[in-house]
Design a protein around this motif. Structure first.
Motif, short mmCIF file in Angstrom:
data_model
loop_
_atom_site.label_atom_id
_atom_site.label_comp_id
_atom_site.label_asym_id
_atom_site.label_seq_id
_atom_site.Cartn_x
_atom_site.Cartn_y
_atom_site.Cartn_z
N PHE A 82 0.79 -1.30 0.06
CA PHE A 82 0.03 -0.19 0.00
C PHE A 82 0.81 1.38 -0.05
CE2 PHE A 82 0.49 -1.55 4.55
CZ PHE A 82 0.99 -0.37 5.07
N ASP A 90 -7.76 2.89 5.58
CA ASP A 90 -7.93 2.17 4.26
C ASP A 90 -6.64 1.11 4.36
OD1 ASP A 90 -9.60 3.67 3.00
OD2 ASP A 90 -8.29 5.00 2.03
N ARG A 93 -8.66 -1.85 6.20
CA ARG A 93 -9.58 -2.64 5.22
C ARG A 93 -8.75 -3.09 4.26
NH1 ARG A 93 -13.58 1.23 2.33
NH2 ARG A 93 -11.84 2.41 1.86
N ARG A 94 -7.89 -2.68 3.77
CA ARG A 94 -7.09 -3.39 2.71
C ARG A 94 -6.23 -4.63 3.26
NH1 ARG A 94 -4.93 -3.91 -2.32
NH2 ARG A 94 -2.52 -4.34 -2.81
N SER A 97 -9.03 -7.39 4.05
CA SER A 97 -9.85 -7.90 2.61
C SER A 97 -8.70 -8.98 1.93
CB SER A 97 -10.23 -6.62 1.90
OG SER A 97 -11.06 -5.80 2.58
N VAL A 98 -7.62 -8.69 1.83
CA VAL A 98 -6.54 -9.34 0.99
C VAL A 98 -6.19 -10.71 1.66
CG1 VAL A 98 -4.01 -9.40 0.47
CG2 VAL A 98 -5.37 -7.27 -0.10
N TYR A 217 -8.74 -0.37 -1.79
CA TYR A 217 -8.66 -0.38 -0.41
C TYR A 217 -9.52 -1.42 0.17
CZ TYR A 217 -5.05 3.05 -0.39
OH TYR A 217 -3.86 3.66 -0.59
N ASP A 288 -4.17 -7.74 -8.37
CA ASP A 288 -4.80 -7.14 -7.27
C ASP A 288 -6.31 -7.01 -7.40
OD1 ASP A 288 -3.58 -5.98 -5.01
OD2 ASP A 288 -2.29 -4.85 -6.32
#
Lengths: 351, 351
Positions: A82, A90, A93-94, A97-98, A217, A288
């Motif tokens: 990032f 963010d 969140r990222r 999520s990833v 994100y 991504d």
């Protein structure tokens, strides 16, 4: 303990909300104190017998002998995974999520996660930590998983999440089950991840598409889709490195090849309009995207189509599994080109 | 994927044993490739259905409804948790040993672990990785746990281990069960961790005691002791930050205090001879001992003594749990001094 005189221990600024006595302790221990302070709201979930604050967490897996445990670990580093300008919200969140994308690709249900947080001194303030916690909470609540432990250390900004969850025994989606003749699908649209990266790295297009910023994100979680594909998909992977690269992992593990229809690639209309020369490259190798790429035996495609038609699965057929190794791209003109897993651009194909 | 043009991805030197095609992939993915190459020998264990190489690992917990899952995460950073001169073998041994100490303190049986490895470019060579793997394997084999997944990224040297294991339901040793009148014990000897640190930081004493060097990098695993204390100890913690600091966690969680007999502290004879002015301080607050500190109800001390007398438990009684909060030290002269959890030296006590 930390080595004395070698580096300064992690100390919060004096305006921090952290109690100073507790802070002194956390600085020496480099352990749960920070996470306990800011992330306690992430631990209220079923199945957590003992969360943050002891030597280890205790949890209760409900599945018993009828389910297997699923475990995945991923690290995200500043300026690698990032940008340095990313907000704590963010980043939170990222990061989650990833990690959850790996679970979607297994058809697994996430239940708990740990967070190892390496923080520079200047970042270790209460506002930043609260925002990070809010970002993690936003995704954790949607995914139904709870933070059960972690560790904080002083260093370059990096977050390592380990997710633990469950899947009914024998129903996990793996990479090694694709067979000749299986149809290939992807969820959602491709190329948005690379488009987002372009946007983040070049200020001039920064205002063009907030959808891409959001995609980077907080990519759509495909957990429900993964669960619906149990007993249906023969193989599955999430697209983190690009369709070709990730599909090549499936092909290698399954001992097969694949043929992709270029015209079938699902690319969002706006991305196609704004980046007509780049969008196909991005869809093939941008990465991504965090969508699922999966194969379905021909005999089961009827069941899959029903899921798509009834709105339970947002997926598009993009090709077929072949007995011959390698991945080939089939153009609109009927031209077929074999690409390798290192494929990194449509230019090579066109040239 | 990694952000382009921001940092160089992790690339191994050309003399590396890593296949160059696989390497290119691993550089982009920053995922399992390195760990798969060098750590595959760490994954052959019962209960691993799918180890390194898919989106997540699948494991089978044997305990079912009669056992709880135990999860702990710890990060070790270069120059913070081990000196920059430490060998890869020693880093591997220390990283896993320190993590296993949390499991010993819970009375838990370790089964699987993940490794998130952040590596500087200059360290990412095959010799270094093989030595790290050997160090991890040495400890993993003794503890009976298997590596099931991980992630490699390019950055400052840091290792995050997440351990997963099991404990029979309701039998985990926690911090919050100590009650007034319970007797306090520690396993092994105290102060060796601080002595080792002194040795590592000052070259002039480097040759004095190889036992301390070994203690720092491969502290004795107390997993068997933790298991024997199930249904016997009322509370337990491992001594990573120093006896006073860690005991204060037990006291806080249990809502009690403690009184320690200074003369009862188990200090190794050689440490007492070589560091007569420092060894008591080190035993009280030095940290890095990774011994267990635990409380036993008075009614059960007979059972505990039997374990000690028959050689099943190397432990020493050092004090008693009190109703009044705080930790007090009882000197040879009968003098009693109350210390707080920030206690960091015998000087303060003497003064």
């Amino acid at each position: 303990m930390v080595l004395p005189h070698v580096v300064a221990p992690l100390r919060l600024p004096t305006d921090s909300a952290v109690d100073s006595a507790e802070h002194g302790q956390s600085a020496r221990r480099g352990e749960f104190a920070l996470i306990e302070q800011y992330f306690k709201n992430l631990t209220d979930q079923d199945g957590v017998l003992l969360g943050i604050g002891d030597d280890a967490a205790l949890v209760n897996a409900t599945g018993g002998p009828h389910s297997d445990l699923v475990v995945a670990t991923d690290s995200l580093l500043q300026s690698v995974h990032f940008p340095a300008i990313a907000s704590a919200y963010d980043i939170g969140r990222r990061t989650l999520s990833v990690n959850l994308s790996d679970f979607a690709a297994m058809g697994a249900t996430p239940r708990w996660f740990t967070l190892a947080l390496s923080l520079p001194v200047e970042t270790a303030n209460s506002v930043w930590l609260e925002q990070l916690s809010a970002g993690l909470a936003e995704v954790a609540n949607r995914a139904g998983c709870a933070l059960i432990g972690g560790d904080t250390t002083c260093g370059a900004l990096a977050l390592t999440v380990t997710l633990i969850g469950e899947v009914p025994t024998g129903q996990a989606l793996r990479r090694d089950g694709a067979r000749e003749g299986d149809r290939l699908y992807v969820t959602g649209t491709l190329g948005d991840g690379a488009g987002a990266l372009q946007m983040l790295l070049k200020d001039d297009v920064a205002t063009q598409d907030p959808r891409l910023f959001e995609h980077f994100y907080a990519p759509i979680l495909r957990l429900d889709e993964g669960i619906r594909l149990r007993n249906l998909a023969s193989a599955c992977i999430d697209i983190s490195d690009g369709l070709i690269a990730d599909l090549s992992h499936v092909c290698t593990a399954s001992g097969v090849g694949a043929e992709l229809q270029l015209s079938a690639l699902p690319i969002e209309q706006r991305l196609r309009r704004d980046f007509p020369d780049l969008c196909t490259d991005w869809a093939l190798s941008g990465g991504d995207d965090y969508e699922l790429c999966f194969s379905v035996p021909e005999t089961r495609t009827g069941d899959l189509c029903k899921l798509i038609e009834t709105g339970y699965l947002d997926a598009t057929e993009i090709g077929i599994i072949t007995a011959s190794r390698g991945i080939s791209l089939l153009g609109d003109d009927g031209c077929r080109v074999l690409v390798d897993s290192q494929y990194s651009g449509y230019d090579h194909f066109a040239g």
